[in-house]
Design a protein around this motif. Structure first.
Motif, PDB file in Angstrom:
ATOM      1  N   THR A 133       1.030  -1.162  -0.020  1.00 20.97           N
ATOM      2  CA  THR A 133      -0.119  -0.119  -0.027  1.00 20.97           C
ATOM      3  C   THR A 133       1.035   1.264  -0.078  1.00 20.97           C
ATOM      4  OG1 THR A 133      -1.956   1.132   1.085  1.00 20.97           O
ATOM      5  CG2 THR A 133      -0.123   0.123   2.625  1.00 20.97           C
ATOM      6  N   GLY A 134       0.201   2.521  -0.097  1.00 21.43           N
ATOM      7  CA  GLY A 134       1.025   3.669  -0.099  1.00 21.43           C
ATOM      8  C   GLY A 134       0.545   4.820  -0.780  1.00 21.43           C
ATOM      9  N   LYS A 135       1.231   5.814  -1.245  1.00 24.46           N
ATOM     10  CA  LYS A 135       0.562   6.891  -1.965  1.00 24.46           C
ATOM     11  C   LYS A 135       0.677   6.637  -3.584  1.00 24.46           C
ATOM     12  CE  LYS A 135       1.104  11.879  -2.642  1.00 24.46           C
ATOM     13  NZ  LYS A 135       1.831  13.204  -2.209  1.00 24.46           N
ATOM     14  N   ILE A 136       1.809   6.436  -4.160  1.00 24.53           N
ATOM     15  CA  ILE A 136       2.214   6.470  -5.481  1.00 24.53           C
ATOM     16  C   ILE A 136       2.412   5.012  -5.925  1.00 24.53           C
ATOM     17  CG2 ILE A 136       3.472   7.176  -7.352  1.00 24.53           C
ATOM     18  CD1 ILE A 136       4.034   9.696  -5.753  1.00 24.53           C
ATOM     19  N   LEU A 137       1.824   4.628  -6.981  1.00 23.72           N
ATOM     20  CA  LEU A 137       1.915   3.536  -7.727  1.00 23.72           C
ATOM     21  C   LEU A 137       2.302   3.659  -9.231  1.00 23.72           C
ATOM     22  CD1 LEU A 137       0.041  -0.067  -7.578  1.00 23.72           C
ATOM     23  CD2 LEU A 137       0.687   0.928  -9.818  1.00 23.72           C
ATOM     24  N   ILE A 138       3.287   3.233  -9.943  1.00 28.86           N
ATOM     25  CA  ILE A 138       3.886   3.219 -11.239  1.00 28.86           C
ATOM     26  C   ILE A 138       3.537   2.069 -11.817  1.00 28.86           C
ATOM     27  CG2 ILE A 138       5.638   3.824 -12.760  1.00 28.86           C
ATOM     28  CD1 ILE A 138       6.686   5.873 -10.842  1.00 28.86           C
ATOM     29  N   ASP A 139       2.626   1.942 -12.782  1.00 36.61           N
ATOM     30  CA  ASP A 139       2.542   0.626 -13.673  1.00 36.61           C
ATOM     31  C   ASP A 139       3.459   1.119 -14.989  1.00 36.61           C
ATOM     32  OD1 ASP A 139       1.523  -1.618 -14.999  1.00 36.61           O
ATOM     33  OD2 ASP A 139       0.018  -0.196 -15.927  1.00 36.61           O
ATOM     34  N   ILE A 140       4.289  -0.065 -14.960  1.00 37.87           N
ATOM     35  CA  ILE A 140       5.353   0.448 -16.445  1.00 37.87           C
ATOM     36  C   ILE A 140       4.983  -1.064 -17.053  1.00 37.87           C
ATOM     37  CG2 ILE A 140       7.375  -0.083 -14.989  1.00 37.87           C
ATOM     38  CD1 ILE A 140       8.820   1.452 -17.135  1.00 37.87           C
ATOM     39  N   SER A 141       4.377  -1.018 -18.013  1.00 40.18           N
ATOM     40  CA  SER A 141       3.740  -2.427 -18.529  1.00 40.18           C
ATOM     41  C   SER A 141       3.715  -2.359 -19.998  1.00 40.18           C
ATOM     42  CB  SER A 141       2.409  -2.655 -17.913  1.00 40.18           C
ATOM     43  OG  SER A 141       2.611  -2.978 -16.677  1.00 40.18           O
ATOM     44  N   GLY A 142       3.429  -3.503 -20.738  1.00 46.52           N
ATOM     45  CA  GLY A 142       3.386  -3.633 -22.233  1.00 46.52           C
ATOM     46  C   GLY A 142       1.886  -3.521 -22.483  1.00 46.52           C
ATOM     47  N   GLY A 143       1.362  -2.963 -23.659  1.00 49.27           N
ATOM     48  CA  GLY A 143       0.275  -3.054 -24.175  1.00 49.27           C
ATOM     49  C   GLY A 143      -0.729  -2.051 -23.459  1.00 49.27           C
ATOM     50  N   PRO A 144      -1.928  -1.688 -24.242  1.00 51.53           N
ATOM     51  CA  PRO A 144      -2.792  -0.815 -23.428  1.00 51.53           C
ATOM     52  C   PRO A 144      -3.761  -1.422 -22.256  1.00 51.53           C
ATOM     53  CG  PRO A 144      -3.873  -1.689 -25.525  1.00 51.53           C
ATOM     54  CD  PRO A 144      -2.426  -2.343 -25.264  1.00 51.53           C
ATOM     55  N   LEU A 145      -3.177  -2.016 -21.501  1.00 52.73           N
ATOM     56  CA  LEU A 145      -3.776  -2.952 -20.405  1.00 52.73           C
ATOM     57  C   LEU A 145      -4.115  -1.946 -18.914  1.00 52.73           C
ATOM     58  CD1 LEU A 145      -1.714  -6.024 -21.077  1.00 52.73           C
ATOM     59  CD2 LEU A 145      -3.929  -5.145 -22.272  1.00 52.73           C
ATOM     60  N   ILE A 146      -5.153  -2.389 -18.343  1.00 48.60           N
ATOM     61  CA  ILE A 146      -5.282  -1.833 -17.182  1.00 48.60           C
ATOM     62  C   ILE A 146      -5.943  -2.821 -15.969  1.00 48.60           C
ATOM     63  CG2 ILE A 146      -5.274   0.663 -18.035  1.00 48.60           C
ATOM     64  CD1 ILE A 146      -8.410  -0.958 -17.394  1.00 48.60           C
ATOM     65  N   HIS A 147      -6.412  -3.829 -16.732  1.00 54.28           N
ATOM     66  CA  HIS A 147      -7.379  -4.607 -15.819  1.00 54.28           C
ATOM     67  C   HIS A 147      -6.828  -5.146 -14.607  1.00 54.28           C
ATOM     68  CE1 HIS A 147      -4.740  -7.240 -18.183  1.00 54.28           C
ATOM     69  NE2 HIS A 147      -5.127  -8.292 -17.539  1.00 54.28           N
ATOM     70  N   TYR A 148      -5.346  -5.398 -14.398  1.00 55.06           N
ATOM     71  CA  TYR A 148      -4.821  -5.799 -13.376  1.00 55.06           C
ATOM     72  C   TYR A 148      -4.773  -4.789 -12.220  1.00 55.06           C
ATOM     73  CZ  TYR A 148      -1.191  -3.727 -16.104  1.00 55.06           C
ATOM     74  OH  TYR A 148      -0.389  -2.988 -16.906  1.00 55.06           O
ATOM     75  N   LEU A 149      -5.213  -3.498 -12.528  1.00 57.40           N
ATOM     76  CA  LEU A 149      -5.111  -2.376 -11.755  1.00 57.40           C
ATOM     77  C   LEU A 149      -6.481  -2.027 -10.711  1.00 57.40           C
ATOM     78  CD1 LEU A 149      -3.172   0.318 -13.898  1.00 57.40           C
ATOM     79  CD2 LEU A 149      -2.190  -1.039 -12.081  1.00 57.40           C
ATOM     80  N   TYR A 150      -7.436  -2.911 -11.100  1.00 57.49           N
ATOM     81  CA  TYR A 150      -8.780  -2.673 -10.247  1.00 57.49           C
ATOM     82  C   TYR A 150      -8.570  -2.904  -8.819  1.00 57.49           C
ATOM     83  CZ  TYR A 150     -11.612  -1.806 -14.585  1.00 57.49           C
ATOM     84  OH  TYR A 150     -11.953  -1.064 -15.710  1.00 57.49           O
ATOM     85  N   SER A 151      -7.684  -3.989  -8.526  1.00 59.62           N
ATOM     86  CA  SER A 151      -7.317  -4.272  -7.143  1.00 59.62           C
ATOM     87  C   SER A 151      -6.496  -3.227  -6.586  1.00 59.62           C
ATOM     88  CB  SER A 151      -6.912  -5.709  -7.095  1.00 59.62           C
ATOM     89  OG  SER A 151      -7.740  -6.472  -7.350  1.00 59.62           O
ATOM     90  N   ALA A 152      -5.468  -2.732  -7.313  1.00 66.76           N
ATOM     91  CA  ALA A 152      -4.289  -1.937  -6.678  1.00 66.76           C
ATOM     92  C   ALA A 152      -5.362  -0.796  -6.402  1.00 66.76           C
ATOM     93  CB  ALA A 152      -3.405  -1.693  -7.945  1.00 66.76           C
ATOM     94  N   CYS A 153      -6.165   0.096  -7.090  1.00 72.30           N
ATOM     95  CA  CYS A 153      -6.739   1.059  -6.951  1.00 72.30           C
ATOM     96  C   CYS A 153      -7.310   1.492  -5.712  1.00 72.30           C
ATOM     97  CB  CYS A 153      -7.391   1.680  -8.089  1.00 72.30           C
ATOM     98  SG  CYS A 153      -9.298   0.902  -7.945  1.00 72.30           S
ATOM     99  N   GLU A 154      -7.460   0.403  -4.809  1.00 73.62           N
ATOM    100  CA  GLU A 154      -8.038   0.483  -3.378  1.00 73.62           C
ATOM    101  C   GLU A 154      -6.991   0.705  -2.481  1.00 73.62           C
ATOM    102  OE1 GLU A 154     -11.237   0.184  -2.813  1.00 73.62           O
ATOM    103  OE2 GLU A 154     -11.939  -0.266  -4.679  1.00 73.62           O
TER     104      GLU A 154
END
Length: 261
Positions: free
Chosen positions: A55-76
């Motif tokens: 957990t924390g303040k800032i998350l950086i997602d540096i990934s391949g493709g136009p993908l966001i689905h794995y971030l739904y859990s992270a945004c909490e």
């Protein structure tokens, strides 16, 4: 097919059709051959974040493709999410979704699955809005740049996720180590790194083109992280041999690690 003829994700981005990638590997089409992989990703990421220690303040997602689905859990668990992508077409596809533009790819099937995992199946719309609100920047970076932080001026993060990127942009083990070190400059000491990657893969197909994938196994990835001073906290291998001619993976790997210094 001769592997030397495979395209490179970050070098031949004009041939990498982002929408075709989404429709082929991540759609809600019932005949989509990678549905089990999509569900696996959502469930693994839900499990990681539901433990409550990342957990924390800032998350950086540096990934391949136009993908966001794995971030739904992270945004909490993070106030701000910064997306980094190498491909302009990918960024445009993400922004169409983010800004609710006409023709945007629908991630509703993944939202529904995540909210069901969380026991909040009636909150799909809220989940979608929460992730979009958390994403504050979507920025392009060059894999050849020596410093990712200097290039775009982003702060170091409490958590970095890299989803398939190292698989797609690395030619060999030396290249993997070089790119891993650059990614780690984005992470604060004491912060967490989450890697989701394929195992023993050599290619994937988008449209009429085959793209290179760096072939590796879990031991190589774990040893690479330890060599760079990280403590591996979790390593899960999911054997899932591809039954499609579109790619040739043997399984998928989820690793979480903590940066010590």
């Amino acid at each position: 097919m001769d592997r030397s003829s495979y395209k490179l994700y970050h070098k031949h981005d004009e041939l990498h059709d982002s929408r075709a990638m989404l429709e082929t590997y991540f759609s809600e089409n019932p005949d989509m051959p990678f549905k089990n992989l999509l569900i696996l990703t959502l469930e693994k990421m839900h499990n990681v974040f539901s433990m409550g220690h990342i957990t924390g303040k800032i998350l950086i997602d540096i990934s391949g493709g136009p993908l966001i689905h794995y971030l739904y859990s992270a945004c909490e668990f993070f106030q701000e999410i910064i997306l980094m992508r190498t491909n302009e077409q990918c960024i445009m596809e993400i922004m169409k979704w983010h800004d609710d533009r006409t023709g945007a790819f629908s991630w509703g099937h993944t939202t529904a699955h995540v909210t069901d995992l969380e026991g909040r199946s009636d909150e799909c719309e809220d989940k979608e809005m929460k992730l979009k609100s958390a994403i504050t920047h979507v920025v392009k970076f060059d894999t050849e740049s020596e410093s990712l932080t200097d290039l775009i001026g982003v702060p170091q993060a409490d958590c970095v996720i890299t989803f398939l990127l190292l698989d797609l942009v690395c030619k060999d083990q030396e290249d993997y180590m070089r790119n891993l070190r650059k990614i780690l400059t984005l992470l604060k000491p004491g912060g967490h790194l989450i890697i989701f990657g394929s195992l023993n893969t050599s290619y994937y197909t988008v449209g009429e083109h085959r793209f290179h994938v760096f072939t590796c196994n879990e031991n190589f990835v774990k040893e690479a992280l330890v060599a760079e001073g990280l403590t591996v906290l979790q390593c899960e291998v999911s054997p899932m041999k591809s039954e499609s001619h579109l790619t040739d993976y043997d399984g998928f790997l989820l690793i979480t690690a903590c940066k010590q210094k």
